[in-house]
Design a protein around this motif. Structure first.
Motif, PDB file in Angstrom:
ATOM      1  N   VAL A 148       0.852  -1.189   0.000  1.00  0.00           N
ATOM      2  CA  VAL A 148       0.000   0.000   0.000  1.00  0.00           C
ATOM      3  C   VAL A 148       0.891   1.243   0.000  1.00  0.00           C
ATOM      4  O   VAL A 148       1.797   1.355   0.818  1.00  0.00           O
ATOM      5  N   THR A 149       0.629   2.140  -0.948  1.00  0.00           N
ATOM      6  CA  THR A 149       1.396   3.385  -0.985  1.00  0.00           C
ATOM      7  C   THR A 149       0.578   4.431  -0.258  1.00  0.00           C
ATOM      8  O   THR A 149      -0.508   4.783  -0.699  1.00  0.00           O
ATOM      9  N   TRP A 150       1.085   4.885   0.844  1.00  0.00           N
ATOM     10  CA  TRP A 150       0.330   5.855   1.630  1.00  0.00           C
ATOM     11  C   TRP A 150       1.301   6.786   2.330  1.00  0.00           C
ATOM     12  O   TRP A 150       2.493   6.525   2.394  1.00  0.00           O
ATOM     13  N   ARG A 151       0.775   7.881   2.826  1.00  0.00           N
ATOM     14  CA  ARG A 151       1.616   8.726   3.674  1.00  0.00           C
ATOM     15  C   ARG A 151       0.736   9.454   4.682  1.00  0.00           C
ATOM     16  O   ARG A 151      -0.491   9.494   4.552  1.00  0.00           O
ATOM     17  N   SER A 152       1.381  10.002   5.696  1.00  0.00           N
ATOM     18  CA  SER A 152       0.630  10.698   6.734  1.00  0.00           C
ATOM     19  C   SER A 152       1.428  11.901   7.217  1.00  0.00           C
ATOM     20  O   SER A 152       2.592  12.066   6.870  1.00  0.00           O
ATOM     21  N   ASP A 153       0.773  12.716   8.006  1.00  0.00           N
ATOM     22  CA  ASP A 153       1.375  13.959   8.442  1.00  0.00           C
ATOM     23  C   ASP A 153       0.677  14.399   9.731  1.00  0.00           C
ATOM     24  O   ASP A 153      -0.493  14.072   9.945  1.00  0.00           O
ATOM     25  N   MET A 154       1.400  15.116  10.581  1.00  0.00           N
ATOM     26  CA  MET A 154       0.774  15.686  11.779  1.00  0.00           C
ATOM     27  C   MET A 154       1.242  17.128  11.924  1.00  0.00           C
ATOM     28  O   MET A 154       2.382  17.445  11.592  1.00  0.00           O
ATOM     29  N   CYS A 155       0.371  18.008  12.414  1.00  0.00           N
ATOM     30  CA  CYS A 155       0.783  19.392  12.639  1.00  0.00           C
ATOM     31  C   CYS A 155       0.022  19.942  13.833  1.00  0.00           C
ATOM     32  O   CYS A 155      -1.167  19.670  13.990  1.00  0.00           O
ATOM     33  N   TYR A 156       0.707  20.665  14.706  1.00  0.00           N
ATOM     34  CA  TYR A 156       0.079  21.188  15.925  1.00  0.00           C
ATOM     35  C   TYR A 156      -0.069  22.697  15.834  1.00  0.00           C
ATOM     36  O   TYR A 156       0.878  23.397  15.482  1.00  0.00           O
ATOM     37  N   ASN A 157      -1.262  23.168  16.131  1.00  0.00           N
ATOM     38  CA  ASN A 157      -1.499  24.604  16.173  1.00  0.00           C
ATOM     39  C   ASN A 157      -1.354  25.065  17.624  1.00  0.00           C
ATOM     40  O   ASN A 157      -2.234  24.817  18.458  1.00  0.00           O
ATOM     41  N   THR A 158      -0.225  25.702  17.911  1.00  0.00           N
ATOM     42  CA  THR A 158       0.124  26.043  19.296  1.00  0.00           C
ATOM     43  C   THR A 158      -0.821  27.085  19.879  1.00  0.00           C
ATOM     44  O   THR A 158      -1.077  27.092  21.079  1.00  0.00           O
ATOM     45  N   LYS A 159      -1.343  27.957  19.041  1.00  0.00           N
ATOM     46  CA  LYS A 159      -2.232  29.008  19.541  1.00  0.00           C
ATOM     47  C   LYS A 159      -3.585  28.441  19.936  1.00  0.00           C
ATOM     48  O   LYS A 159      -4.143  28.780  20.961  1.00  0.00           O
ATOM     49  N   ARG A 160      -4.127  27.580  19.061  1.00  0.00           N
ATOM     50  CA  ARG A 160      -5.480  27.057  19.304  1.00  0.00           C
ATOM     51  C   ARG A 160      -5.474  25.709  20.014  1.00  0.00           C
ATOM     52  O   ARG A 160      -6.523  25.157  20.316  1.00  0.00           O
ATOM     53  N   HIS A 161      -4.280  25.164  20.240  1.00  0.00           N
ATOM     54  CA  HIS A 161      -4.153  23.860  20.892  1.00  0.00           C
ATOM     55  C   HIS A 161      -4.929  22.775  20.157  1.00  0.00           C
ATOM     56  O   HIS A 161      -5.776  22.081  20.729  1.00  0.00           O
ATOM     57  N   ILE A 162      -4.669  22.696  18.879  1.00  0.00           N
ATOM     58  CA  ILE A 162      -5.362  21.711  18.052  1.00  0.00           C
ATOM     59  C   ILE A 162      -4.341  20.918  17.237  1.00  0.00           C
ATOM     60  O   ILE A 162      -3.446  21.497  16.613  1.00  0.00           O
ATOM     61  N   TRP A 163      -4.478  19.617  17.285  1.00  0.00           N
ATOM     62  CA  TRP A 163      -3.657  18.776  16.423  1.00  0.00           C
ATOM     63  C   TRP A 163      -4.339  18.620  15.070  1.00  0.00           C
ATOM     64  O   TRP A 163      -5.573  18.533  14.995  1.00  0.00           O
ATOM     65  N   GLY A 164      -3.537  18.540  14.042  1.00  0.00           N
ATOM     66  CA  GLY A 164      -4.043  18.170  12.734  1.00  0.00           C
ATOM     67  C   GLY A 164      -3.364  16.869  12.330  1.00  0.00           C
ATOM     68  O   GLY A 164      -2.175  16.680  12.609  1.00  0.00           O
ATOM     69  N   GLY A 165      -4.112  15.973  11.743  1.00  0.00           N
ATOM     70  CA  GLY A 165      -3.524  14.728  11.263  1.00  0.00           C
ATOM     71  C   GLY A 165      -4.062  14.437   9.874  1.00  0.00           C
ATOM     72  O   GLY A 165      -5.205  14.796   9.566  1.00  0.00           O
ATOM     73  N   MET A 166      -3.241  13.856   9.034  1.00  0.00           N
ATOM     74  CA  MET A 166      -3.692  13.572   7.668  1.00  0.00           C
ATOM     75  C   MET A 166      -3.178  12.205   7.216  1.00  0.00           C
ATOM     76  O   MET A 166      -2.036  11.849   7.496  1.00  0.00           O
ATOM     77  N   VAL A 167      -4.049  11.460   6.556  1.00  0.00           N
ATOM     78  CA  VAL A 167      -3.644  10.189   5.941  1.00  0.00           C
ATOM     79  C   VAL A 167      -4.090  10.221   4.488  1.00  0.00           C
ATOM     80  O   VAL A 167      -5.242  10.559   4.194  1.00  0.00           O
ATOM     81  N   ILE A 168      -3.175   9.896   3.575  1.00  0.00           N
ATOM     82  CA  ILE A 168      -3.543   9.779   2.166  1.00  0.00           C
ATOM     83  C   ILE A 168      -3.290   8.351   1.712  1.00  0.00           C
ATOM     84  O   ILE A 168      -2.194   7.819   1.900  1.00  0.00           O
ATOM     85  N   LYS A 169      -4.300   7.730   1.159  1.00  0.00           N
ATOM     86  CA  LYS A 169      -4.163   6.354   0.671  1.00  0.00           C
ATOM     87  C   LYS A 169      -4.984   6.176  -0.603  1.00  0.00           C
ATOM     88  O   LYS A 169      -5.861   7.001  -0.880  1.00  0.00           O
ATOM     89  N   PRO A 170      -4.723   5.113  -1.372  1.00  0.00           N
ATOM     90  CA  PRO A 170      -5.574   4.854  -2.533  1.00  0.00           C
ATOM     91  C   PRO A 170      -7.008   4.570  -2.079  1.00  0.00           C
ATOM     92  O   PRO A 170      -7.195   3.945  -1.035  1.00  0.00           O
ATOM     93  N   ILE A 171      -8.001   5.014  -2.829  1.00  0.00           N
ATOM     94  CA  ILE A 171      -9.394   4.716  -2.477  1.00  0.00           C
ATOM     95  C   ILE A 171      -9.582   3.205  -2.391  1.00  0.00           C
ATOM     96  O   ILE A 171     -10.191   2.692  -1.461  1.00  0.00           O
ATOM     97  N   ASP A 172      -9.037   2.511  -3.379  1.00  0.00           N
ATOM     98  CA  ASP A 172      -9.059   1.040  -3.361  1.00  0.00           C
ATOM     99  C   ASP A 172      -7.623   0.549  -3.256  1.00  0.00           C
ATOM    100  O   ASP A 172      -6.781   0.917  -4.082  1.00  0.00           O
ATOM    101  N   ASP A 173      -7.338  -0.247  -2.265  1.00  0.00           N
ATOM    102  CA  ASP A 173      -6.031  -0.895  -2.216  1.00  0.00           C
ATOM    103  C   ASP A 173      -6.220  -2.371  -1.879  1.00  0.00           C
ATOM    104  O   ASP A 173      -7.352  -2.860  -1.867  1.00  0.00           O
TER     105      ASP A 173
END
Ligand code: HEC
Length: 402
Positions: free
Chosen positions: A212-237
């Motif tokens: 499976v070819t996929w990737r992910s990412d995380m980012c923190y917003n220090t002001k609003r105290h919110i984590w962001g997370g992202m996953v990208i994958k093929p719709i069908d794998d």
């Protein structure tokens, strides 16, 4: 913004009410290079609020963590999706007061993290996998990411044993140890990001063969105290596929500050992600079904039929290892799953604890290699009674944190 030229701007179903759990994927030309804090996400994502409930099915063997999570509240995350027609990007935003990043080898510290799970098969939404882990014959594909301050070094069988050891177990000290840690960090090849297939507790298998070819990412917003997370994958794998342009997903987050890890986390119920041209509403209906029934009557019936084995928010009489704690089952399970659990306990058998550790409280027995639940079927109950119990179980969920 050339990239979003083909975006569909229809607002679709407005899901302002918590628990609606329907996410409309926004069509974009390309997901190439997309990061979780990108302009595209901030500007064009259609976020749907999704409540994540503390997981209380299993009792963890860690006094400090249990104490910290005793009255854990639910949190409201926001989930959005993008698609370029071939791949799907799932974006999760969730509140977390502190950014806890795993540093080095401190044994009592845990990182924040998140996971996105895809049902292998959602063609029959009445029979979705067991939430969070999958179940026999109903697999899930899980993408996990933890906030590690450093890249993880995986020697991948190249025989570099010297750099695999825990620094605490090396002979190095002081300056030498620092030098060693730096060396290992340099060898780090990727963030802590893993993909798994799972058919229930203790069956999680990491996908390591690159299928499976996929990737992910995380980012923190220090002001609003919110984590962001992202996953990208093929719709069908190889492990999960869309059903009529819909995906069944679930989201989990771990709060390092609350010593959360493994099964101790916050977890959504099933979410329907609608890709462009998704016309079928079956999955949408299942994930947002709210049962109308007599909750007070359901509670009485629960006391009479279920409370000898199960604890929940109202009943605490059963031994804690006896059966899954149902205090948050109303936030994490669909009504269809609750109904099925009552009528046909063997359809999904929650494997529970290691049977050898808690032999008097095995949740199932093996018959011809198949798990048979110790929970009896209640299919003899009146349909109205079952409905009332389900309506009652749907009230079993933690309050949302303010
Ligand atoms: C004899 C003990 C016993 C009784 C009585 C019992 N259960 Fe269970 N129940 C279990 C065990 C053990 C499991 C875990 C194995 C499985 O999935 O069947 C379970 C699983 C469940 C699950 C799935 C939990 C999850 O985390 O997914 C639900 C929901 C449930 N029971 C509801 C009920 C309801 C409602 C009643 C009463 C009508 C009831 N149970 C009566 C023992 C019992």
């Amino acid at each position: 913004m050339k990239r979003v030229a083909t975006m569909t701007l229809s607002l679709g179903v407005l899901c302002a009410a918590y628990g609606a759990n329907v996410v409309k994927a926004v069509k974009v030309r390309s997901l190439h290079g997309l990061r979780c804090g990108a302009y595209l996400v901030r500007k064009y994502a259609h976020f749907t609020p999704v409540v994540l409930y503390p997981q209380t099915t299993l009792h963890l063997n860690d006094k400090k963590a249990n104490e910290l999570n005793k009255d854990a509240k639910a949190i409201v995350a926001k989930v959005a999706a993008f698609t370029d027609g071939k791949k799907v990007a799932i974006i999760v935003h969730w509140p977390d007061r502190s950014k806890d990043i795993y540093k080095g080898y401190k044994s009592d510290s845990y990182p924040d993290g998140f996971a996105v799970q895809f049902a292998a098969n959602a063609t029959n939404p009445q029979k979705l996998p067991y939430i969070g882990m999958g179940s026999d014959g109903r697999a899930v594909e899980i993408f996990l990411r933890k906030a590690y301050g450093q890249s993880v070094y995986e020697p991948n069988g190249n025989g570099d044993v010297a750099h695999q050891v825990n620094p605490h177990n090396t002979d190095y000290f002081g300056k030498e140890l620092k030098k060693f840690e730096k060396e290992v960090q340099k060898l780090g090849v990727r963030p802590y990001a893993r993909a798994f297939v799972s058919e229930g507790f203790r069956s999680m298998t990491e996908i390591k063969d690159g299928s499976v070819t996929w990737r992910s990412d995380m980012c923190y917003n220090t002001k609003r105290h919110i984590w962001g997370g992202m996953v990208i994958k093929p719709i069908d794998d190889a492990y999960s596929k869309a059903a009529k342009n819909e995906l069944a997903i679930a989201v989990a987050v771990w709060d390092g500050k609350e010593l959360q890890r493994d099964g101790l986390k916050r977890l959504s119920s099933w979410i329907a992600v609608k890709l462009p041209h998704a016309k079928n509403r079956a999955l949408e209906k299942v994930v947002s079904e709210k049962v109308r029934g007599d909750v007070a009557e359901g509670k009485k019936q629960f006391a009479a039929n279920c409370a000898s084995c199960h604890n929940d928010k109202d009943f605490h009489n059963a031994p804690i290892y006896m059966a899954p704690d149902l205090s948050n089952v109303g936030g994490q399970a669909t009504a269809a799953y609750l109904r099925e659990s009552i009528l046909d306990p063997n359809a999904v058998v929650v494997p529970g604890y290691n049977r050898n550790q808690h032999p008097s409280y095995a949740w199932y027995n093996l018959k011809n290699g198949k798990r048979v639940s110790i929970m009896p079927s209640f299919s003899y109950l009146d349909a109205k009674v079952v409905n009332d119990i389900v309506a009652y179980l749907q009230t079993q969920k933690a309050e949302v944190a303010k």
